[in-house]
Design a protein around this motif. Structure first.
Motif, PDB file in Angstrom:
ATOM      1  N   GLY B 308      70.107  18.434 160.203  1.00  0.00           N
ATOM      2  CA  GLY B 308      70.350  17.744 158.934  1.00  0.00           C
ATOM      3  C   GLY B 308      69.065  17.494 158.170  1.00  0.00           C
ATOM      4  N   ILE B 309      68.025  17.073 158.889  1.00  0.00           N
ATOM      5  CA  ILE B 309      66.746  16.795 158.221  1.00  0.00           C
ATOM      6  C   ILE B 309      66.151  18.084 157.652  1.00  0.00           C
ATOM      7  N   LEU B 310      66.253  19.172 158.432  1.00  0.00           N
ATOM      8  CA  LEU B 310      65.756  20.466 157.929  1.00  0.00           C
ATOM      9  C   LEU B 310      66.510  20.850 156.655  1.00  0.00           C
ATOM     10  N   GLY B 311      67.833  20.648 156.671  1.00  0.00           N
ATOM     11  CA  GLY B 311      68.643  20.940 155.490  1.00  0.00           C
ATOM     12  C   GLY B 311      68.193  20.122 154.292  1.00  0.00           C
ATOM     13  N   LEU B 312      67.915  18.837 154.547  1.00  0.00           N
ATOM     14  CA  LEU B 312      67.452  17.960 153.461  1.00  0.00           C
ATOM     15  C   LEU B 312      66.114  18.431 152.900  1.00  0.00           C
ATOM     16  N   VAL B 313      65.214  18.833 153.826  1.00  0.00           N
ATOM     17  CA  VAL B 313      63.891  19.306 153.384  1.00  0.00           C
ATOM     18  C   VAL B 313      64.043  20.542 152.496  1.00  0.00           C
ATOM     19  N   PHE B 314      64.884  21.482 152.944  1.00  0.00           N
ATOM     20  CA  PHE B 314      65.090  22.688 152.135  1.00  0.00           C
ATOM     21  C   PHE B 314      65.745  22.327 150.806  1.00  0.00           C
ATOM     22  N   GLY B 315      66.715  21.406 150.887  1.00  0.00           N
ATOM     23  CA  GLY B 315      67.401  20.983 149.663  1.00  0.00           C
ATOM     24  C   GLY B 315      66.429  20.400 148.658  1.00  0.00           C
ATOM     25  N   LEU B 316      65.579  19.504 149.141  1.00  0.00           N
ATOM     26  CA  LEU B 316      64.585  18.866 148.277  1.00  0.00           C
ATOM     27  C   LEU B 316      63.621  19.914 147.715  1.00  0.00           C
ATOM     28  N   THR B 317      63.204  20.812 148.616  1.00  0.00           N
ATOM     29  CA  THR B 317      62.251  21.849 148.211  1.00  0.00           C
ATOM     30  C   THR B 317      62.825  22.685 147.065  1.00  0.00           C
ATOM     31  N   PHE B 318      64.078  23.092 147.213  1.00  0.00           N
ATOM     32  CA  PHE B 318      64.651  23.968 146.197  1.00  0.00           C
ATOM     33  C   PHE B 318      65.064  23.206 144.940  1.00  0.00           C
ATOM     34  N   THR B 319      65.573  21.988 145.143  1.00  0.00           N
ATOM     35  CA  THR B 319      66.028  21.233 143.980  1.00  0.00           C
ATOM     36  C   THR B 319      64.859  20.887 143.070  1.00  0.00           C
ATOM     37  N   VAL B 320      63.747  20.482 143.670  1.00  0.00           N
ATOM     38  CA  VAL B 320      62.596  20.068 142.862  1.00  0.00           C
ATOM     39  C   VAL B 320      61.630  21.237 142.647  1.00  0.00           C
ATOM     40  N   GLY B 321      61.400  22.001 143.724  1.00  0.00           N
ATOM     41  CA  GLY B 321      60.361  23.033 143.664  1.00  0.00           C
ATOM     42  C   GLY B 321      60.762  24.272 142.891  1.00  0.00           C
ATOM     43  N   ALA B 322      62.018  24.730 143.072  1.00  0.00           N
ATOM     44  CA  ALA B 322      62.417  25.989 142.434  1.00  0.00           C
ATOM     45  C   ALA B 322      62.342  25.920 140.905  1.00  0.00           C
ATOM     46  N   PRO B 323      62.853  24.831 140.261  1.00  0.00           N
ATOM     47  CA  PRO B 323      62.700  24.771 138.800  1.00  0.00           C
ATOM     48  C   PRO B 323      61.227  24.775 138.371  1.00  0.00           C
ATOM     49  N   LEU B 324      60.389  24.111 139.144  1.00  0.00           N
ATOM     50  CA  LEU B 324      58.953  24.100 138.819  1.00  0.00           C
ATOM     51  C   LEU B 324      58.371  25.503 138.940  1.00  0.00           C
ATOM     52  N   GLN B 325      58.823  26.209 139.974  1.00  0.00           N
ATOM     53  CA  GLN B 325      58.340  27.578 140.185  1.00  0.00           C
ATOM     54  C   GLN B 325      58.767  28.468 139.015  1.00  0.00           C
ATOM     55  N   THR B 326      60.026  28.316 138.614  1.00  0.00           N
ATOM     56  CA  THR B 326      60.536  29.110 137.487  1.00  0.00           C
ATOM     57  C   THR B 326      59.766  28.771 136.214  1.00  0.00           C
ATOM     58  N   TRP B 327      59.510  27.473 136.049  1.00  0.00           N
ATOM     59  CA  TRP B 327      58.762  27.044 134.859  1.00  0.00           C
ATOM     60  C   TRP B 327      57.361  27.661 134.852  1.00  0.00           C
ATOM     61  N   LEU B 328      56.705  27.616 136.003  1.00  0.00           N
ATOM     62  CA  LEU B 328      55.356  28.203 136.087  1.00  0.00           C
ATOM     63  C   LEU B 328      55.400  29.686 135.736  1.00  0.00           C
ATOM     64  N   GLU B 329      56.437  30.343 136.253  1.00  0.00           N
ATOM     65  CA  GLU B 329      56.574  31.776 136.042  1.00  0.00           C
ATOM     66  C   GLU B 329      56.799  32.094 134.555  1.00  0.00           C
ATOM     67  N   GLU B 330      57.690  31.282 133.957  1.00  0.00           N
ATOM     68  CA  GLU B 330      58.070  31.580 132.564  1.00  0.00           C
ATOM     69  C   GLU B 330      57.094  30.998 131.550  1.00  0.00           C
ATOM     70  N   ALA B 331      56.549  29.817 131.859  1.00  0.00           N
ATOM     71  CA  ALA B 331      55.705  29.145 130.870  1.00  0.00           C
ATOM     72  C   ALA B 331      54.218  29.422 131.060  1.00  0.00           C
ATOM     73  N   VAL B 332      53.845  29.909 132.239  1.00  0.00           N
ATOM     74  CA  VAL B 332      52.409  30.145 132.466  1.00  0.00           C
ATOM     75  C   VAL B 332      52.125  31.626 132.733  1.00  0.00           C
ATOM     76  N   ILE B 333      52.749  32.154 133.783  1.00  0.00           N
ATOM     77  CA  ILE B 333      52.393  33.517 134.205  1.00  0.00           C
ATOM     78  C   ILE B 333      52.817  34.560 133.156  1.00  0.00           C
ATOM     79  N   ALA B 334      54.080  34.461 132.671  1.00  0.00           N
ATOM     80  CA  ALA B 334      54.562  35.457 131.697  1.00  0.00           C
ATOM     81  C   ALA B 334      53.742  35.413 130.396  1.00  0.00           C
TER      82      ALA B 334
END
Lengths: 77, 678
Positions: B308-334
């Motif tokens: 359960g804790i591993l699931g929560l960690v992944f959940g948190l990582t993707f919920t918060v981290g993935a949008p940031l990653q996409t933003w970096l990709e679209e707003a900075v790298i591209a």
């Protein structure tokens, strides 16, 4: 008490000092003291944490504090 | 001048001033003995070596009520059994010099450990005084130590004190004065030998009666013989007539486990004293730890909680981290790629390609998943800092034992979550060669940070909101493969070896933000450094191979190489680009992203994630993730496998094993997913 502790350890497996203490009817601190005693008497051999195991790794600084060395001890009877 | 004997039996001199009353300070290391010695003697001390030894000897003097007292700081010892020169020095001094008082310095915060020496000193009939030091530390830990209870049980004066703050020193001096003047007569109550060995002890004492060399107490010598003390045994063998020694020796040989019974009796005595004199906190931190551990360290619920804790960690990582990653990709790298293209529009085409596709597309893509990693690192640092990771290790090891895996394999495998290199090297702690080999072989199945980073980048790109479950399933798959491989190899390579794995669980506590911040910073910095060196180098090589010979990707050397391997890649649903990306992950796992970044490029219209989503069906995406998770370990891991096994044979076996395993798993996943997906 020492014989019981040694018998538990020699049976192999994973132990937590609190659980061992409960089985022996004593405190975790006394279990730890007895483990050290058995080690000094040559009855148990402790394994140091990984020592130089991280020697060649470029991430060793980053991993350093992640090693569970402080909370884990390995013994062999 | 007096004499004592070292372990080899040589007579050595003890240079002790005569005249003034003699006080000996005894105690285990780190009990505050030296602090007390310095406090009492100040500058009136000198340091040398014990005669004939390299063990430091400190002695000095101080004045008490107009009288000069000599003080000798005995070496720090755990017991008075001849396990070390220090222990022989300490006991010879007490036995032969007969100090007017022996002050045993013990820690109130750890009576279980420090009372063992008191048990031995009490058996020597020395005028014993106990300095109950570190009362402040005990209070900080919530321990309530009642000195008067201890005093009544021990039969000797017990003085509570805090040597580091000079608290209780006056009271200690008053007690010493009372002992020296005979106003107080310590009557030590040493532990008795356990009932099942009392008759044996009496038998030995009867055999040696009247033949023990002075000044050793007869009962003490009998006890030491029963304990198997090497020095006393040797001395008595020399002193006793041959036939008497043979009789003693026969008794000792018949009870060669008696040393355990003697020590065990002392620990039971200590246990009783501690139970009587120490009150432990039952509420608050320890109570909370016990309550939480009923679940966290439970053999079954502990595993459920971990999942359960591993699931929560992944959940948190993707919920918060993935949008940031996409933003970096679209707003900075591209936009950066767009700017670089414009700025280099006049430059040769290969320069533009190198910078935009090689540098920004490769390394830039890898750097975009820094937010994901920061959250991932922070979550694990938090779990580690509050004390949960020790519980995770404990329940995992329980599971591994259940599967028949070797207990000692766990520590190195645990390190594998950070990096597989220390995991393979950490297998050195295992004595048995087959067990060590097994651990080395299965260590790469522990998903390392780099592998998790690749999955953390690709899973949201391919699976969006379902990324949490896909990642969770991938980790579960990897660990299941580890257990299955472990059980199979265990049955084949070694059988029945038992060892113990003992954990001292830390108390749960509130996280220290500074510690967590530091850990996240160090790991993130390491990642960025790697991106700027190894990954950059590989990205440039991949770009060069994708550019040469004619500047067209589809006819490049890389494409030809990928197309050559494509038939194998097709088993797993890969095109040549995915096949090449997988292969370039061999030098470093993150290269898979860098390679995809180079091959797909970045543009102002979209980042790598959107290009990947549009390019591959679900079955291929899942197959690629499974294959990546189980693929050949990185180059550094293979190199240390060779180093630790001492042969290329096992390193190549490892490469072959993971190649077969990953291709088989990838192929099965692809066909199963395609079949389910219709």
């Amino acid at each position: 008490m020492l014989e019981k502790l040694l018998a538990e350890i020699r049976s192999g497996g994973t132990f937590e000092t609190g659980v061992l203490a409960a089985r022996l009817g004593t405190t975790p601190a006394l279990v730890e003291a007895m483990l050290d005693h058995l080690q000094r008497a040559g009855q148990l051999r402790p394994y140091e944490a990984c020592g130089d195991a991280c020697g060649g790794c470029s991430l060793k600084q980053a991993c350093k504090s992640a090693q569970p060395a402080n909370g884990v001890r390995l013994w062999q009877g | 001048m007096a004499e004592c004997h070292d372990l080899s039996g040589r007579a050595v001199a003890l240079a002790v001033e005569t005249g003034a009353p003699l006080i000996a300070l005894a105690g285990q290391p780190n009990m505050g003995k030296s602090t007390l010695f310095n406090l009492l003697t100040g500058l009136n001390q000198h340091v040398g070596n014990w005669p004939g030894k390299t063990v430091e000897r400190r002695e000095g003097h101080f004045d008490l009520n107009g009288r000069r007292l000599r003080l000798v700081d005995l070496p720090g010892t755990y017991s008075l059994t001849a396990n070390s020169p220090e222990e022989v020095i300490a006991r010879e001094f007490v036995v032969r010099e007969k100090p007017d008082a022996v002050v045993a310095v013990v820690s109130a915060a750890n009576l279980e450990r420090s009372l063992y020496l008191v048990a031995e000193l009490a058996a020597l009939d020395a005028p014993l005084v106990v300095a109950l030091n570190m009362m402040d530390v005990a209070a900080q830990e919530g321990l309530q130590v009642e000195a008067h209870v201890l005093e009544a049980a021990l039969g000797v004066p017990v003085v509570p004190m805090v040597a580091s703050r000079a608290q209780g020193v006056r009271a200690l001096l008053d007690v010493i004065e009372a002992v020296l003047t005979g106003q107080r007569r310590p009557q030590p109550r040493p532990p008795e030998v356990r009932a099942d060995h009392a008759a044996i002890l009496a038998q030995i004492e009867a055999l040696i009666a009247g033949r023990v060399p002075a000044p050793y107490p007869q009962a003490w010598v009998a006890l030491k013989l029963l304990e198997g003390d090497a020095e006393v045994t040797r001395r008595m063998q020399e002193s006793l007539p041959a036939e008497t020694w043979q009789a003693v020796h026969a008794v000792l040989r018949a009870h060669d486990d008696a040393f355990l019974a003697v020590a065990s009796g002392r620990y039971e005595w200590i246990g009783r004293l501690v139970r009587a004199a120490v009150t432990r906190p039952r509420v608050g931190q320890i109570g909370l730890t016990e309550r939480l551990d009923r679940w966290a360290a439970h053999p079954f619920w502990g595993l459920v909680l971990l999942a359960g804790i591993l699931g929560l960690v992944f959940g948190l990582t993707f919920t918060v981290g993935a949008p940031l990653q996409t933003w970096l990709e679209e707003a900075v790298i591209a936009p950066l790629a767009g700017l670089a293209s414009e700025a280099l529009s006049g430059a040769p085409f290969w320069v533009q390609g190198l910078v935009v596709d090689g540098l920004i597309g490769g390394v830039g893509s890898v750097l975009t998943f820094l937010p994901i990693l920061v959250i991932f690192f922070a979550a694990f640092a938090l779990l580690e800092d509050v004390g949960y990771m020790a519980r995770a290790a404990y329940v995992m090891d329980n599971l591994m034992h259940l599967m028949g895996l070797h207990g000692k394999s766990f520590l190195p495998l645990f390190l594998g979550f950070g990096c597989n290199v220390p995991a393979v090297m950490g297998a050195r702690v295992i004595d048995s060669w087959p067990a060590r080999l097994l651990t080395i072989l299965i260590a790469p199945l522990v998903p390392c940070t780099a592998r998790m980073a690749v999955v953390a980048f690709l899973a949201p790109a391919f699976f969006g909101a379902q990324a949490i479950w896909v990642t969770w399933g991938l980790v579960l798959l990897s660990l299941t493969m580890l257990v299955v491989s472990g059980v199979v190899f265990n049955r084949l390579l070694f059988k029945g070896q038992r060892s113990a794995f003992i954990m001292e669980m830390p108390l749960y506590h509130l996280p220290n933000l500074r510690t967590i911040g530091l850990l996240v910073w160090q790991r993130s910095l390491s990642f960025v450094q790697k991106a700027g060196t190894a990954i950059l180098g590989m990205a440039l090589v991949v770009w060069l191979l994708s550019y040469l010979p004619g500047g067209d990707l589809n006819s490049s050397y890389l494409a030809r190489f990928g197309q050559f391997l494509e038939p194998v890649g097709r088993w797993m649903g890969f095109d040549w680009r995915l096949t090449v990306a997988l292969l370039t992950s061999f030098p470093a796992k993150e290269n898979a992203i860098a390679t995809l970044g180079v091959l797909f490029g970045v543009s102002p219209e979209g980042g790598l994630t959107s290009l990947l989503t549009a390019s591959y069906p679900t079955a291929t995406a899942l197959s690629f993730l499974v294959t990546t998770m189980l693929f050949i370990p990185c180059m550094a891991t293979v190199a240390v496998t060779r180093q630790e096994t001492g042969s290329w044979r096992w390193a190549l076996f490892s490469v072959l094993f993971y190649l077969v395993l990953s291709v088989a798993a990838g192929t099965a996943t692809y066909h199963l997913a395609a079949w389910i997906g219709g």
